[in-house]
Design a protein around this motif. Structure first.
Motif, PDB file in Angstrom:
ATOM      1  N   ALA A 128      -8.968 -24.612  12.376  1.00 31.15           N
ATOM      2  CA  ALA A 128      -9.589 -25.819  11.809  1.00 31.15           C
ATOM      3  C   ALA A 128     -11.006 -26.012  12.339  1.00 31.15           C
ATOM      4  N   ASN A 151      -3.304 -25.578  12.839  1.00 29.78           N
ATOM      5  CA  ASN A 151      -4.181 -25.357  13.988  1.00 29.78           C
ATOM      6  C   ASN A 151      -3.427 -25.572  15.291  1.00 29.78           C
ATOM      7  N   ARG A 152      -3.865 -24.821  16.315  1.00 28.26           N
ATOM      8  CA  ARG A 152      -3.282 -24.985  17.658  1.00 28.26           C
ATOM      9  C   ARG A 152      -3.333 -26.467  18.048  1.00 28.26           C
ATOM     10  N   THR A 153      -4.489 -27.092  17.848  1.00 27.97           N
ATOM     11  CA  THR A 153      -4.628 -28.532  18.079  1.00 27.97           C
ATOM     12  C   THR A 153      -4.375 -29.226  16.736  1.00 27.97           C
ATOM     13  N   LYS A 156      -6.782 -31.773  14.928  1.00 27.19           N
ATOM     14  CA  LYS A 156      -7.990 -31.254  14.260  1.00 27.19           C
ATOM     15  C   LYS A 156      -7.678 -30.787  12.842  1.00 27.19           C
TER      16      LYS A 156
HETATM   17  P1  ATR Z   1     -15.533 -21.348  14.215  1.00 22.85           P
HETATM   18  O1  ATR Z   1     -16.784 -22.090  13.878  1.00 22.85           O
HETATM   19  O2  ATR Z   1     -15.724 -19.862  14.336  1.00 22.85           O
HETATM   20  O3  ATR Z   1     -14.386 -21.706  13.328  1.00 22.85           O
HETATM   21  P2  ATR Z   1     -14.633 -23.132  16.295  1.00 22.85           P
HETATM   22  O4  ATR Z   1     -15.218 -24.261  15.543  1.00 22.85           O
HETATM   23  O5  ATR Z   1     -14.825 -23.071  17.776  1.00 22.85           O
HETATM   24  O6  ATR Z   1     -15.187 -21.757  15.724  1.00 22.85           O
HETATM   25  O7  ATR Z   1     -13.055 -23.053  15.948  1.00 22.85           O
HETATM   26  C1  ATR Z   1     -12.262 -22.056  16.463  1.00 22.85           C
HETATM   27  C2  ATR Z   1     -10.869 -22.169  15.826  1.00 22.85           C
HETATM   28  O8  ATR Z   1     -10.051 -21.125  16.335  1.00 22.85           O
HETATM   29  C3  ATR Z   1     -10.145 -23.456  16.153  1.00 22.85           C
HETATM   30  O9  ATR Z   1      -9.301 -23.780  15.082  1.00 22.85           O
HETATM   31  C4  ATR Z   1      -9.352 -23.059  17.395  1.00 22.85           C
HETATM   32  O10 ATR Z   1      -8.207 -23.864  17.634  1.00 22.85           O
HETATM   33  P3  ATR Z   1      -8.318 -25.256  18.489  1.00 22.85           P
HETATM   34  O11 ATR Z   1      -8.926 -26.260  17.570  1.00 22.85           O
HETATM   35  O12 ATR Z   1      -6.917 -25.581  18.848  1.00 22.85           O
HETATM   36  O13 ATR Z   1      -9.176 -24.948  19.670  1.00 22.85           O
HETATM   37  C5  ATR Z   1      -8.932 -21.670  17.013  1.00 22.85           C
HETATM   38  N1  ATR Z   1      -8.617 -20.845  18.171  1.00 22.85           N
HETATM   39  C6  ATR Z   1      -9.492 -20.283  19.041  1.00 22.85           C
HETATM   40  N2  ATR Z   1      -8.841 -19.588  19.985  1.00 22.85           N
HETATM   41  C7  ATR Z   1      -7.506 -19.698  19.711  1.00 22.85           C
HETATM   42  C8  ATR Z   1      -6.302 -19.190  20.302  1.00 22.85           C
HETATM   43  N3  ATR Z   1      -6.357 -18.394  21.390  1.00 22.85           N
HETATM   44  N4  ATR Z   1      -5.126 -19.498  19.722  1.00 22.85           N
HETATM   45  C9  ATR Z   1      -5.068 -20.285  18.614  1.00 22.85           C
HETATM   46  N5  ATR Z   1      -6.165 -20.791  18.020  1.00 22.85           N
HETATM   47  C10 ATR Z   1      -7.359 -20.505  18.546  1.00 22.85           C
END
Ligand code: ATR
Length: 280
Positions: A128, A151-153, A156
């Motif tokens: 997300a 999404n993990r969170t 969001k």
């Molecule tokens: P981007 O602009 O590339 O999308 P971002 O805005 O930092 O980068 O978003 C990264 C996404 O990858 C987020 O949805 C993040 O989940 P969280 O919102 O829970 O942080 C997800 N993400 C990154 N690392 C992750 C992981 N190890 N496991 C699951 N989701 C991950």
């Protein structure tokens, strides 16, 4: 006069855009250059003024400037307003217009390479963040039956779904809840960075949840085939990698700058050669 183009980001050395657009300009027989420009946050306003002063026809804008750049532009295309971010700037005699070609580039690639018609499909989007935002907005233009953002969170995912609720059937959920819904999904799209070089063994979800015949798509193009895609293929899924998105976001930008049809096959092959066909 030569056509001046470039890409602004921080860092910028890793960007494959200069090599891809350089090859495209040569293929089109256009005299010009596409250069990497290392611009830090505080310099963005001056950099946009420099685009006008130096007579650049346009620039791509990449991480971390895609949102911040908007305040230095004269106009925003609908695509940039919908996503809330700009990746392409066009300079018309000093008037700068911001576009977002990431989402439409992704959808053009998905339709060309995996699913001809997205209308009526059920789509699960993993992640997300900023990347998901552009994709969801472009996907909704294709009239899918449902888009679920996981999404993990979880909060969001809900927030992002809320932003687009007037544009279609979009909901948000936690990554842990996908086991209950994935059977009814036609397409799953990874927008997270999980599985990207240098961590190619990681996956954003349990691949045993994937089912035969579904489309598994990944925005990541380094490696060209992520572990999620490899596991999906083993389970009879149709797989779609992120290279096409990168090629088509660049193709749309080049078409805005030059008015000519972009040589997408040359652009694609240039990146494959550059990555050495693997994780490089
Ligand atoms: P981007 O602009 O590339 O999308 P971002 O805005 O930092 O980068 O978003 C990264 C996404 O990858 C987020 O949805 C993040 O989940 P969280 O919102 O829970 O942080 C997800 N993400 C990154 N690392 C992750 C992981 N190890 N496991 C699951 N989701 C991950």
């Amino acid at each position: 006069m030569d056509l001046l183009l470039g890409v602004m980001g921080d860092p910028i050395v890793q960007s494959k855009s200069p090599v891809m657009h350089g090859a495209a300009l040569r293929a089109l027989g256009i005299q010009g250059a596409y250069v990497p420009l290392h611009i830090r946050g505080g310099q963005l306003g001056e950099a946009m003024q420099a685009v006008r002063t130096l007579g650049f026809r346009g620039v791509n804008v990449t991480i971390p400037h895609k949102v911040a750049v908007m305040e230095y532009l004269d106009k925003l295309d609908e695509s940039a307003v919908a996503v809330g971010a700009v990746n392409t700037v066009v300079n018309d005699n000093g008037v700068l217009t911001g576009y977002n070609t990431d989402g439409i580039g992704y959808v053009r690639s998905l339709k060309a390479e995996a699913v001809g018609d997205l209308s009526g499909t059920r789509i699960l989007v993993l992640g997300a963040g900023g990347a998901a935002r552009g994709i969801v907005s472009a996907l909704l233009l294709e009239k899918p039956e449902a888009v679920v953002i996981a999404n993990r969170t979880a909060d969001k995912a809900g927030e992002l779904a809320g932003l687009y609720s007037s544009k279609g059937n979009v909901t948000g959920t936690g990554m842990a809840d996908i086991s209950g819904i994935i059977r009814s999904m036609d397409i799953v799209i990874n927008t997270t960075s999980v599985g990207m070089f240098p961590y190619p063994d990681e996956m954003p979800m349990d691949p045993d949840l994937l089912h035969e015949g579904m489309v598994v798509s990944d925005l990541i193009y380094n490696p060209l085939e992520t572990r999620l895609l490899t596991e999906g293929r083993k389970r009879g899924c149709i797989i779609h990698g992120g290279l096409g998105m990168f090629v088509y976001q660049g193709a749309y930008a080049l078409e805005y700058w030059t008015g000519q049809t972009a040589p997408t096959e040359v652009m694609r092959q240039t990146i494959i050669d550059c990555l050495g066909g693997s994780a490089g």
